[in-house]
Design a protein around this motif. Structure first.
Motif, PDB file in Angstrom:
ATOM      1  N   GLY A  10      -3.366  77.257   5.871  1.00  0.00           N
ATOM      2  CA  GLY A  10      -1.985  77.529   6.264  1.00  0.00           C
ATOM      3  C   GLY A  10      -1.826  78.390   7.507  1.00  0.00           C
ATOM      4  O   GLY A  10      -0.737  78.891   7.771  1.00  0.00           O
ATOM      5  N   CYS A  11      -2.898  78.580   8.291  1.00  0.00           N
ATOM      6  CA  CYS A  11      -2.784  79.419   9.498  1.00  0.00           C
ATOM      7  C   CYS A  11      -3.476  78.760  10.687  1.00  0.00           C
ATOM      8  O   CYS A  11      -4.350  77.906  10.524  1.00  0.00           O
ATOM      9  N   PHE A  12      -3.064  79.179  11.890  1.00  0.00           N
ATOM     10  CA  PHE A  12      -3.604  78.624  13.123  1.00  0.00           C
ATOM     11  C   PHE A  12      -4.932  79.283  13.478  1.00  0.00           C
ATOM     12  O   PHE A  12      -5.162  80.454  13.160  1.00  0.00           O
ATOM     13  N   LEU A  13      -5.791  78.520  14.143  1.00  0.00           N
ATOM     14  CA  LEU A  13      -7.004  79.070  14.745  1.00  0.00           C
ATOM     15  C   LEU A  13      -6.689  79.384  16.199  1.00  0.00           C
ATOM     16  O   LEU A  13      -6.303  78.489  16.965  1.00  0.00           O
ATOM     17  N   LEU A  14      -6.847  80.650  16.604  1.00  0.00           N
ATOM     18  CA  LEU A  14      -6.402  81.092  17.924  1.00  0.00           C
ATOM     19  C   LEU A  14      -7.194  80.430  19.056  1.00  0.00           C
ATOM     20  O   LEU A  14      -6.608  79.851  19.980  1.00  0.00           O
ATOM     21  N   LYS A  15      -8.523  80.518  19.000  1.00  0.00           N
ATOM     22  CA  LYS A  15      -9.339  79.996  20.099  1.00  0.00           C
ATOM     23  C   LYS A  15      -9.122  78.501  20.286  1.00  0.00           C
ATOM     24  O   LYS A  15      -8.917  78.025  21.414  1.00  0.00           O
ATOM     25  N   GLU A  16      -9.148  77.745  19.177  1.00  0.00           N
ATOM     26  CA  GLU A  16      -8.996  76.296  19.253  1.00  0.00           C
ATOM     27  C   GLU A  16      -7.596  75.912  19.736  1.00  0.00           C
ATOM     28  O   GLU A  16      -7.443  74.933  20.483  1.00  0.00           O
ATOM     29  N   SER A  17      -6.593  76.685  19.335  1.00  0.00           N
ATOM     30  CA  SER A  17      -5.222  76.413  19.779  1.00  0.00           C
ATOM     31  C   SER A  17      -5.075  76.644  21.278  1.00  0.00           C
ATOM     32  O   SER A  17      -4.446  75.849  21.992  1.00  0.00           O
ATOM     33  N   ILE A  18      -5.671  77.745  21.770  1.00  0.00           N
ATOM     34  CA  ILE A  18      -5.611  78.046  23.210  1.00  0.00           C
ATOM     35  C   ILE A  18      -6.328  76.970  24.017  1.00  0.00           C
ATOM     36  O   ILE A  18      -5.840  76.523  25.060  1.00  0.00           O
ATOM     37  N   LEU A  19      -7.495  76.523  23.527  1.00  0.00           N
ATOM     38  CA  LEU A  19      -8.233  75.469  24.221  1.00  0.00           C
ATOM     39  C   LEU A  19      -7.433  74.168  24.269  1.00  0.00           C
ATOM     40  O   LEU A  19      -7.446  73.452  25.281  1.00  0.00           O
ATOM     41  N   SER A  20      -6.731  73.856  23.192  1.00  0.00           N
ATOM     42  CA  SER A  20      -5.909  72.640  23.155  1.00  0.00           C
ATOM     43  C   SER A  20      -4.778  72.714  24.174  1.00  0.00           C
ATOM     44  O   SER A  20      -4.499  71.745  24.894  1.00  0.00           O
ATOM     45  N   LEU A  21      -4.141  73.880  24.250  1.00  0.00           N
ATOM     46  CA  LEU A  21      -3.086  74.067  25.254  1.00  0.00           C
ATOM     47  C   LEU A  21      -3.653  73.966  26.667  1.00  0.00           C
ATOM     48  O   LEU A  21      -3.022  73.404  27.570  1.00  0.00           O
ATOM     49  N   ALA A  22      -4.856  74.509  26.851  1.00  0.00           N
ATOM     50  CA  ALA A  22      -5.498  74.432  28.171  1.00  0.00           C
ATOM     51  C   ALA A  22      -5.761  72.982  28.562  1.00  0.00           C
ATOM     52  O   ALA A  22      -5.614  72.608  29.729  1.00  0.00           O
ATOM     53  N   TRP A  23      -6.134  72.154  27.589  1.00  0.00           N
ATOM     54  CA  TRP A  23      -6.353  70.733  27.862  1.00  0.00           C
ATOM     55  C   TRP A  23      -5.057  70.061  28.321  1.00  0.00           C
ATOM     56  O   TRP A  23      -5.069  69.261  29.269  1.00  0.00           O
ATOM     57  N   THR A  24      -3.950  70.356  27.660  1.00  0.00           N
ATOM     58  CA  THR A  24      -2.677  69.731  28.055  1.00  0.00           C
ATOM     59  C   THR A  24      -2.307  70.123  29.483  1.00  0.00           C
ATOM     60  O   THR A  24      -1.857  69.280  30.270  1.00  0.00           O
ATOM     61  N   ILE A  25      -2.525  71.390  29.835  1.00  0.00           N
ATOM     62  CA  ILE A  25      -2.190  71.864  31.186  1.00  0.00           C
ATOM     63  C   ILE A  25      -3.131  71.253  32.219  1.00  0.00           C
ATOM     64  O   ILE A  25      -2.699  70.774  33.281  1.00  0.00           O
ATOM     65  N   GLY A  26      -4.429  71.273  31.916  1.00  0.00           N
ATOM     66  CA  GLY A  26      -5.415  70.737  32.860  1.00  0.00           C
ATOM     67  C   GLY A  26      -5.230  69.244  33.117  1.00  0.00           C
ATOM     68  O   GLY A  26      -5.252  68.791  34.271  1.00  0.00           O
TER      69      GLY A  26
END
Length: 228
Positions: A200-216
């Motif tokens: 029921g909670c987010f993983l911080l590192k994996e979430s940030i990497l996913s956002l970085a992929w969308t931006i890149g």
């Protein structure tokens, strides 16, 4: 914005006229149910629900976006749209949002058909959307970088299968390799989805990497758009 919505409506009608596209949208839903049921009967738990949500993302996002854009380039449809008041960014947004809607629809049904309606699905919407965007962007890059529809379909299928299969096997590898594989977008998204379903909670590192992929990937598409 009104012009983008009008183009999206046209895209939805055009896509739904093609039976093959409907199959691509519905396939992850039925495959997830059939395979998950078979795995549960054989007590094999390695194929998690999060992997099938990912399958909907890569299947719909890449296989609908890539080959369709190549066909439109070959048919000069993109060129015709660029002669309208719409610019490249607006055209790409309309086409991408259309595929993203189908992706989210497929992902939600994968969850509901396997688990029923649970409130955790509300938490899953964010990674579903981000994952959907990533693979639509990958499909769009393939669509603009590959020259022929024949090659485009092959490349799209190869990328889709590779991104899906790596998620199916990486947990069998030594634990230290995770710090390398986590940079692959399909693995990061799957980990976020799975942790939300299980804990029921987010993983911080994996979430940030996913956002970085969308931006890149978005930046790459911006560079491609300058040629149009």
């Amino acid at each position: 914005m009104r012009q983008i919505i009008v183009l999206m409506k046209h895209e939805i009608k055009d896509l739904l006229k093609n039976p093959a596209i409907i199959v691509v949208i519905l396939m992850p839903i039925f495959m997830s149910k059939v395979v998950t049921a078979a795995m549960s009967k054989s007590n094999a738990g390695f194929l998690l629900l999060s992997i099938w949500i990912l399958f909907a993302q890569v299947m719909v996002g890449i296989m609908l976006t890539g080959p369709n854009l190549i066909e439109e380039r070959e048919g000069k449809t993109i060129d015709a749209l660029l002669c309208s008041p719409l610019n490249f960014r607006q055209i790409l947004m309309a086409k991408g949002l259309t595929i993203l809607l189908f992706s989210i629809f497929s992902q939600i049904l994968v969850f509901i058909i396997n688990e029923g309606f649970k409130l955790v699905i509300l938490k899953l919407l964010l990674p579903m959307i981000i994952g959907g965007i990533i693979f639509v962007e990958i499909g769009a890059i393939i669509g603009f970088k590959i020259s022929s529809s024949k090659n485009g379909s092959a490349v799209s299928a190869a990328v889709m299968v590779s991104l899906f299969l790596i998620v199916s096997v990486y947990k069998t590898l030594p634990g230290w390799t995770y710090n390398i594989f986590v940079f692959i977008p399909s693995i990061g998204i799957t980990e976020v989805l799975n942790n939300l379903i299980q804990n029921g909670c987010f993983l911080l590192k994996e979430s940030i990497l996913s956002l970085a992929w969308t931006i890149g990937l978005g930046f790459w598409l911006t560079l491609i758009g300058r040629k149009y």
